[in-house]
Design a protein around this motif. Structure first.
Motif, PDB file in Angstrom:
ATOM      1  N   PHE A 112     -34.920 -47.980  52.169  1.00 40.13           N
ATOM      2  CA  PHE A 112     -33.979 -48.557  51.315  1.00 40.13           C
ATOM      3  C   PHE A 112     -32.680 -47.897  51.438  1.00 40.13           C
ATOM      4  CE2 PHE A 112     -32.312 -49.227  47.068  1.00 40.13           C
ATOM      5  CZ  PHE A 112     -31.618 -50.566  47.197  1.00 40.13           C
ATOM      6  N   THR A 113     -31.678 -48.734  51.382  1.00 43.43           N
ATOM      7  CA  THR A 113     -30.164 -48.252  51.526  1.00 43.43           C
ATOM      8  C   THR A 113     -29.725 -47.726  49.953  1.00 43.43           C
ATOM      9  OG1 THR A 113     -29.282 -50.590  51.059  1.00 43.43           O
ATOM     10  CG2 THR A 113     -29.179 -49.558  53.206  1.00 43.43           C
ATOM     11  N   THR A 114     -30.145 -46.451  49.887  1.00 43.18           N
ATOM     12  CA  THR A 114     -29.660 -45.893  48.441  1.00 43.18           C
ATOM     13  C   THR A 114     -28.168 -45.665  48.470  1.00 43.18           C
ATOM     14  OG1 THR A 114     -29.876 -43.550  49.644  1.00 43.18           O
ATOM     15  CG2 THR A 114     -31.905 -44.402  48.495  1.00 43.18           C
ATOM     16  N   LYS A 115     -27.670 -45.668  49.443  1.00 45.05           N
ATOM     17  CA  LYS A 115     -26.053 -45.634  49.469  1.00 45.05           C
ATOM     18  C   LYS A 115     -25.540 -45.918  51.050  1.00 45.05           C
ATOM     19  CE  LYS A 115     -23.251 -41.846  49.886  1.00 45.05           C
ATOM     20  NZ  LYS A 115     -22.551 -40.523  49.706  1.00 45.05           N
ATOM     21  N   SER A 118     -26.214 -42.827  53.543  1.00 43.13           N
ATOM     22  CA  SER A 118     -24.792 -42.768  54.610  1.00 43.13           C
ATOM     23  C   SER A 118     -24.325 -41.394  54.464  1.00 43.13           C
ATOM     24  CB  SER A 118     -23.948 -44.037  54.293  1.00 43.13           C
ATOM     25  OG  SER A 118     -22.752 -43.534  54.889  1.00 43.13           O
ATOM     26  N   LYS A 119     -24.175 -40.589  55.581  1.00 44.83           N
ATOM     27  CA  LYS A 119     -23.331 -39.347  55.425  1.00 44.83           C
ATOM     28  C   LYS A 119     -21.949 -39.618  55.187  1.00 44.83           C
ATOM     29  CE  LYS A 119     -24.843 -38.347  59.709  1.00 44.83           C
ATOM     30  NZ  LYS A 119     -24.937 -37.616  60.957  1.00 44.83           N
ATOM     31  N   PRO A 120     -21.029 -40.597  55.618  1.00 49.21           N
ATOM     32  CA  PRO A 120     -19.748 -40.823  55.518  1.00 49.21           C
ATOM     33  C   PRO A 120     -19.705 -41.449  54.073  1.00 49.21           C
ATOM     34  CG  PRO A 120     -20.416 -42.362  57.157  1.00 49.21           C
ATOM     35  CD  PRO A 120     -21.433 -41.255  56.902  1.00 49.21           C
ATOM     36  N   ASP A 121     -18.852 -41.372  53.281  1.00 52.94           N
ATOM     37  CA  ASP A 121     -18.652 -41.921  51.907  1.00 52.94           C
ATOM     38  C   ASP A 121     -17.169 -42.269  51.835  1.00 52.94           C
ATOM     39  OD1 ASP A 121     -18.205 -42.446  49.120  1.00 52.94           O
ATOM     40  OD2 ASP A 121     -20.122 -41.370  48.762  1.00 52.94           O
ATOM     41  N   TRP A 122     -16.849 -43.597  52.063  1.00 58.19           N
ATOM     42  CA  TRP A 122     -15.766 -44.164  52.220  1.00 58.19           C
ATOM     43  C   TRP A 122     -14.960 -44.116  50.532  1.00 58.19           C
ATOM     44  CZ3 TRP A 122     -17.141 -48.438  55.958  1.00 58.19           C
ATOM     45  CH2 TRP A 122     -17.101 -47.831  57.164  1.00 58.19           C
ATOM     46  N   HIS A 123     -15.713 -43.901  49.430  1.00 59.50           N
ATOM     47  CA  HIS A 123     -15.419 -44.270  48.257  1.00 59.50           C
ATOM     48  C   HIS A 123     -14.968 -42.629  47.747  1.00 59.50           C
ATOM     49  CE1 HIS A 123     -14.586 -45.578  43.787  1.00 59.50           C
ATOM     50  NE2 HIS A 123     -15.315 -44.473  43.656  1.00 59.50           N
ATOM     51  N   TYR A 126     -13.810 -37.352  51.245  1.00 55.32           N
ATOM     52  CA  TYR A 126     -13.986 -37.998  52.557  1.00 55.32           C
ATOM     53  C   TYR A 126     -12.801 -38.806  52.980  1.00 55.32           C
ATOM     54  CZ  TYR A 126     -16.093 -39.493  56.871  1.00 55.32           C
ATOM     55  OH  TYR A 126     -16.288 -39.829  58.141  1.00 55.32           O
ATOM     56  N   TRP A 127     -12.370 -39.627  52.170  1.00 53.38           N
ATOM     57  CA  TRP A 127     -11.038 -40.207  52.410  1.00 53.38           C
ATOM     58  C   TRP A 127     -10.014 -39.688  51.276  1.00 53.38           C
ATOM     59  CZ3 TRP A 127     -12.094 -46.303  53.673  1.00 53.38           C
ATOM     60  CH2 TRP A 127     -12.443 -46.556  54.891  1.00 53.38           C
ATOM     61  N   PHE A 133     -16.922 -31.945  49.784  1.00 49.05           N
ATOM     62  CA  PHE A 133     -17.499 -33.171  50.375  1.00 49.05           C
ATOM     63  C   PHE A 133     -19.044 -32.689  50.859  1.00 49.05           C
ATOM     64  CE2 PHE A 133     -18.986 -36.245  53.714  1.00 49.05           C
ATOM     65  CZ  PHE A 133     -19.098 -37.243  52.864  1.00 49.05           C
ATOM     66  N   LYS A 134     -19.259 -31.638  51.388  1.00 52.68           N
ATOM     67  CA  LYS A 134     -20.641 -30.912  51.862  1.00 52.68           C
ATOM     68  C   LYS A 134     -21.376 -30.725  50.527  1.00 52.68           C
ATOM     69  CE  LYS A 134     -20.731 -27.596  54.897  1.00 52.68           C
ATOM     70  NZ  LYS A 134     -20.242 -26.457  55.504  1.00 52.68           N
ATOM     71  N   ASP A 135     -20.749 -30.352  49.414  1.00 52.92           N
ATOM     72  CA  ASP A 135     -21.573 -29.999  48.360  1.00 52.92           C
ATOM     73  C   ASP A 135     -22.045 -31.300  47.658  1.00 52.92           C
ATOM     74  OD1 ASP A 135     -21.424 -27.430  48.575  1.00 52.92           O
ATOM     75  OD2 ASP A 135     -19.696 -27.180  47.182  1.00 52.92           O
TER      76      ASP A 135
END
Length: 486
Positions: free
Chosen positions: A132-135, A187-192, A196-197, A222-224
């Motif tokens: 399941f897509t948790t994020k 998802s490792k990237p987080d556009w919110h 990250y952005w 972001f790593k944390d």
């Protein structure tokens, strides 16, 4: 999902050509990693072997984006590709669209959400695990994270007052009760995330919009953030078997494969310390299977061809992830694959030694399309008779011959031959020739679902099965499975 160009080295079922006419705007293919590195942890090895025996899983892409019926996350990505195009009254400007997209949090209220209904349908269809897509990439957390307010349980979200507001927990719990293996897509990237952005710069594409080596404090934040969110999933949601990580552009620079088009667009080192994440995950969830998609190395425990089926078996554990409809996320009026098509996909994939992870996108009301339940019921009817040749099986040469596909029992001298129908009903010939391993002495042959023993004779390197009229006239759907004991 990672959106990519087609991979011409992989091919589809010849007898299912019509199945793969969907738009590449909503279902792009995925380049697999090279040089698979097998895990060394005995508990991971054991769990991976168990997972390989299950063969058939459920995937679900779901988020606030389902309210618009648009592609998951990608419409807020500033890349000029088919699947990223903005549509609707808010699409005139990027900033206006992104603000309206993120405001979907304030109207997300899936009051028909009932995961037990999904469990019953999946179990009846013969599915044995779920992811399941948790994020997803947009950063909207479908679980009660303490790291952000951009989540389903925040007071801004109407569904937050519902007793089932922590959607991930409710889904995991319901499937755990029925002994499904549990997979957490993350998802490792987080556009919110501002780490990250970074709002100081406009986002240019799917990647981080600043140089992590130039701004290490921001990247460490972001790593944390990533570590803490994954730790929440590993500690507060019961038994988790698979950590399914998407967004392969978040990776160390030394793992970039410049032969792959989308990886050439990765300009910065985006190392999030997978060793630390995996160690933590396995501390809380011993034997955790980690799937760091497309990043070759110790944290990609199985590979994930997307929307495609390898023509030959792979040398490593693998799973085809594929949509039941044309889109990963819910789209009103989506066209769903028939039960017939799903079954034949499963047969082909299993004959090549893989698993099928079939995706269904829940709608904004919290339920699946009624057509989905019909498709799963049809699959279940077939699996009740023929699943013996699917579960706990391994691939066996020659894998297929014409429209006959082979599997072999993992621990018994039994061969299964699936005769796939070109249309809905199976047309059985008077005789069926089956190749056998050299030296195999056949003891018994029968058709699954029938108690009648069949006659056969040895020919060359195989056997010829004679099919009597009573068998030939049987109304068999999609694929007939012959069991050969030797």
């Amino acid at each position: 999902m990672i959106k990519l160009k087609l991979n011409p080295t992989l091919f589809f079922l010849p007898l299912l050509t019509a199945l793969f006419t969907f738009s590449t705007a909503t279902a792009q293919q995925h380049n697999m990693s090279k040089n698979y590195q097998a895990p060394e942890d005995p508990e991971v090895i054991q769990k991976l072997a168990k997972w390989q025996d299950l063969k058939f899983g459920l995937f679900m892409h779901w988020g606030a984006y389902s309210q618009w019926g648009v592609v998951e996350s990608w419409s807020i990505c500033p890349e000029d590709e088919g699947w990223t195009q903005r549509r609707g009254p808010n699409s005139a400007t990027y900033e206006g669209y992104k603000k309206a997209y993120e405001n979907l949090q304030t109207t997300f209220n899936p009051v028909k959400f009932n995961p037990e209904k999904w469990v019953a349908a999946a179990k009846n269809a013969g599915m044995k695990y779920m992811v399941f897509t948790t994020k997803h990439h947009d950063g909207f957390s479908m679980f009660d994270t303490q790291e952000t307010t951009y989540k389903v349980t925040d007071s801004k979200t109407p569904f937050s007052t519902n007793p089932k507001a922590n959607i991930t927990k409710e889904i995991f719990s319901a499937f755990q009760k029925e002994n499904f293996m549990i997979g957490a897509y993350f998802s490792k990237p987080d556009w919110h995330s501002p780490d990250y952005w970074w709002p100081y710069f406009p986002p240019k594409d799917r990647n981080v919009n600043y140089d992590p080596e130039k701004y290490p404090e921001r990247w460490n934040k972001f790593k944390d953030f990533t570590f803490n969110q994954i730790q929440e999933l590993m500690t507060g949601y019961g038994k988790v078997d698979i950590l399914w990580l998407d967004g392969g552009w978040v990776r160390p620079r030394n793992t970039i494969d410049t032969a792959i088009d989308w990886q050439r667009g990765i300009k910065h080192n985006q190392d999030i310390d997978m060793a630390k994440i995996a160690t933590m995950g396995r501390k809380h969830q011993p034997g955790l299977i980690v799937v760091d998609r497309t990043v070759t190395g110790p944290y990609e425990n199985y590979t994930t061809p997307e929307q495609e089926v390898p023509e030959m078996p792979l040398t490593n554990p693998w799973e085809t992830c594929m949509t039941m409809g044309n889109s990963w996320s819910y789209v009103p009026g989506d066209e769903y694959k028939s039960s017939h098509q799903i079954i034949q996909l499963l047969v082909k994939i299993v004959s090549r030694g893989g698993n099928l992870l079939m995706n269904i996108g829940p709608g904004p009301d919290g339920d699946w399309d009624t057509e989905v339940y019909k498709r799963l019921n049809g699959v279940g009817d077939w699996m009740k008779i023929n699943s013996e040749g699917i579960y706990n099986s391994v691939s066996v040469a020659p894998y297929s011959k014409g429209n006959v596909y082979f599997t072999k029992s993992k621990d018994k001298p039994v061969l299964y031959a699936f005769l796939c129908a070109e249309k809905e009903n199976v047309v059985l010939p008077a005789h069926l020739d089956i190749p056998m391993e050299k030296g195999a002495l056949v003891k018994k042959v029968n058709l699954l679902g029938s108690s009648q023993k069949l006659k056969w004779k040895k020919i060359g390197d195989g056997i010829r099965i004679t099919l009597p009229a009573a068998i030939k006239n049987a109304q068999l759907k999609t694929a007939a499975c012959f069991k050969i004991v030797y």
